[in-house]
Design an enzyme around this catalytic site. Sequence first.
Site, PDB file in Angstrom:
ATOM      1  N   ASN A 149       0.816  -1.217   0.000  1.00  0.00           N
ATOM      2  CA  ASN A 149       0.000   0.000   0.000  1.00  0.00           C
ATOM      3  C   ASN A 149       0.847   1.263   0.000  1.00  0.00           C
ATOM      4  O   ASN A 149       0.688   2.143  -0.850  1.00  0.00           O
ATOM      5  CB  ASN A 149      -0.912   0.006   1.236  1.00  0.00           C
ATOM      6  CG  ASN A 149      -1.893  -1.136   1.258  1.00  0.00           C
ATOM      7  OD1 ASN A 149      -2.538  -1.452   0.257  1.00  0.00           O
ATOM      8  ND2 ASN A 149      -2.029  -1.784   2.407  1.00  0.00           N
ATOM      9  N   ARG A 203       0.763  -9.136  10.107  1.00  0.00           N
ATOM     10  CA  ARG A 203       1.857  -8.309  10.625  1.00  0.00           C
ATOM     11  C   ARG A 203       1.596  -7.747  12.015  1.00  0.00           C
ATOM     12  O   ARG A 203       2.540  -7.381  12.717  1.00  0.00           O
ATOM     13  CB  ARG A 203       2.148  -7.151   9.659  1.00  0.00           C
ATOM     14  CG  ARG A 203       0.995  -6.170   9.461  1.00  0.00           C
ATOM     15  CD  ARG A 203       1.376  -5.071   8.485  1.00  0.00           C
ATOM     16  NE  ARG A 203       0.276  -4.185   8.195  1.00  0.00           N
ATOM     17  CZ  ARG A 203      -0.047  -3.126   8.922  1.00  0.00           C
ATOM     18  NH1 ARG A 203       0.658  -2.819  10.001  1.00  0.00           N
ATOM     19  NH2 ARG A 203      -1.084  -2.371   8.596  1.00  0.00           N
ATOM     20  N   HIS A 220      -1.329  -2.675  18.157  1.00  0.00           N
ATOM     21  CA  HIS A 220      -1.699  -3.921  17.486  1.00  0.00           C
ATOM     22  C   HIS A 220      -1.639  -5.170  18.367  1.00  0.00           C
ATOM     23  O   HIS A 220      -2.617  -5.928  18.413  1.00  0.00           O
ATOM     24  CB  HIS A 220      -0.859  -4.085  16.213  1.00  0.00           C
ATOM     25  CG  HIS A 220      -1.137  -3.039  15.182  1.00  0.00           C
ATOM     26  ND1 HIS A 220      -0.266  -2.716  14.170  1.00  0.00           N
ATOM     27  CD2 HIS A 220      -2.213  -2.223  15.010  1.00  0.00           C
ATOM     28  CE1 HIS A 220      -0.778  -1.757  13.423  1.00  0.00           C
ATOM     29  NE2 HIS A 220      -1.950  -1.434  13.908  1.00  0.00           N
TER      30      HIS A 220
END
Length: 411
Positions: free
Chosen positions: A16, A328, A212
Site C-alpha cells: 500500500n 503483521r 496492534h
Amino acid sequence: MSSKLVRKLTVVGGGNAAHILGGLASSRGFPTTVLTCHNDEASRWKPNVRITGVLGESTGQVTTTNNVRSAVEGSDFVVLVVPATFHEQYLNQIVPHLEDGCSLGALPGEGGFEMAVEDALRNCSAKDPNKVRPRINVFAGETLPWACRIEEYGVSACILGVKKDIDVAVSPATSTDEVLTKLDSLIGPVPALHSASNFLAVTLMNINATWHPTITYGQYRDWDLHTPFRKAPLFYEGVDDWTAKKLQDVSDELQQVRATLCKAYPYIDLSIVRPVCDWMKRSYAQDIVDTSSLRSMLNTNKGYQGLLHPMVPYKEGSDLLLPNFSYRYMTEDVPFGMLVNKGIAELAGVPTPTMDEILVWCQRRCNKTYLEKQPDSSYRIALESNDLQHTRCPQKFGWTDLDSFIKAYNY
C-alpha cells in the site's frame, strides 16, 4: 537541481505505502524506482500510478524492478516501506550498492531500525574487507504518513487519511535538515515532519507496538481457539474498556522507561515519547469525535473507521472466519515492536508486567519463545531462544548492558 532535492528516489516495497510514496513522489517530478523482490510483484506494476483519496488525484510515472543493483545504484534517497520482517533481507542486499551521501530510511522504522542498518553495514564489511564503508544518512519515521489501500495492484491506490504530524529521527544529527527537506519534497506539505532527537525516542514511540498486539490480545483473550466467527470484528472501533485499560497500562510502562532513561542520561531527549492519549490528539486532532477517554478516541477516530481484525477462512469455501495470527500485527509489531521496547526496559531495569502479559499471550499464539519465566514469576528476554534472532530487541545484537547500548548508538 538543488542539493536539497532528490536526484533519484528508490522506494523499497510493493504494498500500500509503496504505491502511495512512489506515486506521490513521481507526480511531484522526482525520478522514482520501485524495488520489490516479492514473487512477481515487479512485473505487475504499470508505468503510470494513480493516487486518489483525501489529498486529491494525481498520477506519477515509476520504474519498477526486482534487480537490487539497478534500483539502488545512483540513488541518493532510499526508503523502505515494507514490513520490518523484510528489513534485514533488503538491507543486506541494498547496503553494498549505497553511495556516499545517500539517505537510507524506513517509514515506519519500527523498533531498532538503526541497529538493523548498523548490522547490515558490518555484514557488508565482513564479506568484503576491502570495500570502503559508505558515509550515509540513516532515518526512520515513527509511523506511516498515511492510512492507505491499493485499489488496483500496480495501477492505483487511495489515501484514506493523513496524519497531521510525524516525528523522524536522523543520524548523523547534522544531516537532519537535509533529510527532512528532501522527505518533505517527496511526500508534500502534509503531514508536517518534525525532528525526533534520536532513534531511541522513535522506537519507544512506535504506536503500532502498543496498538496492534494489545488490541489483538484484548479481542481474543477469552477465545477458545476453535470457535469460528461469522464476521471480522472491528479493530479500533471494537476496543472495549478492558482493552483500553491495557493500552493505558502499556503506555504508563513506556513512560516509566522514559523517565528512568532520562534520569540516568539527562542529555537524551525523549520528549516525543508521549502518553497514548496525547499521541492520539496530536496525530488525529481533526478526526476524533469524542476525546473524553482513550476508548472513545479509538472508537470515534474517523481515520480508523471500518478497519477490521485480520482473518482467514475457517475452511476452504466457508464463510466463517478465524483470527489471522500470521498477520503483521503479530509477526511484525511483536518482534520488531513491543518486544524491542521490552528489551530496552529490561536493560533499564524497569518492570513491565502488562507488556509481559501481552507478549506471553502473543508468543503462544505464534508458537514462539521470546520471553521465559523466571523463578520469581517475572519474565525476561529468552537469550538462548532461536526465535530471538528474528527480532530487533537489543539483546539480539548482543546488548546486555544499558550504558554500552546507549553509547554505541550515540543516543
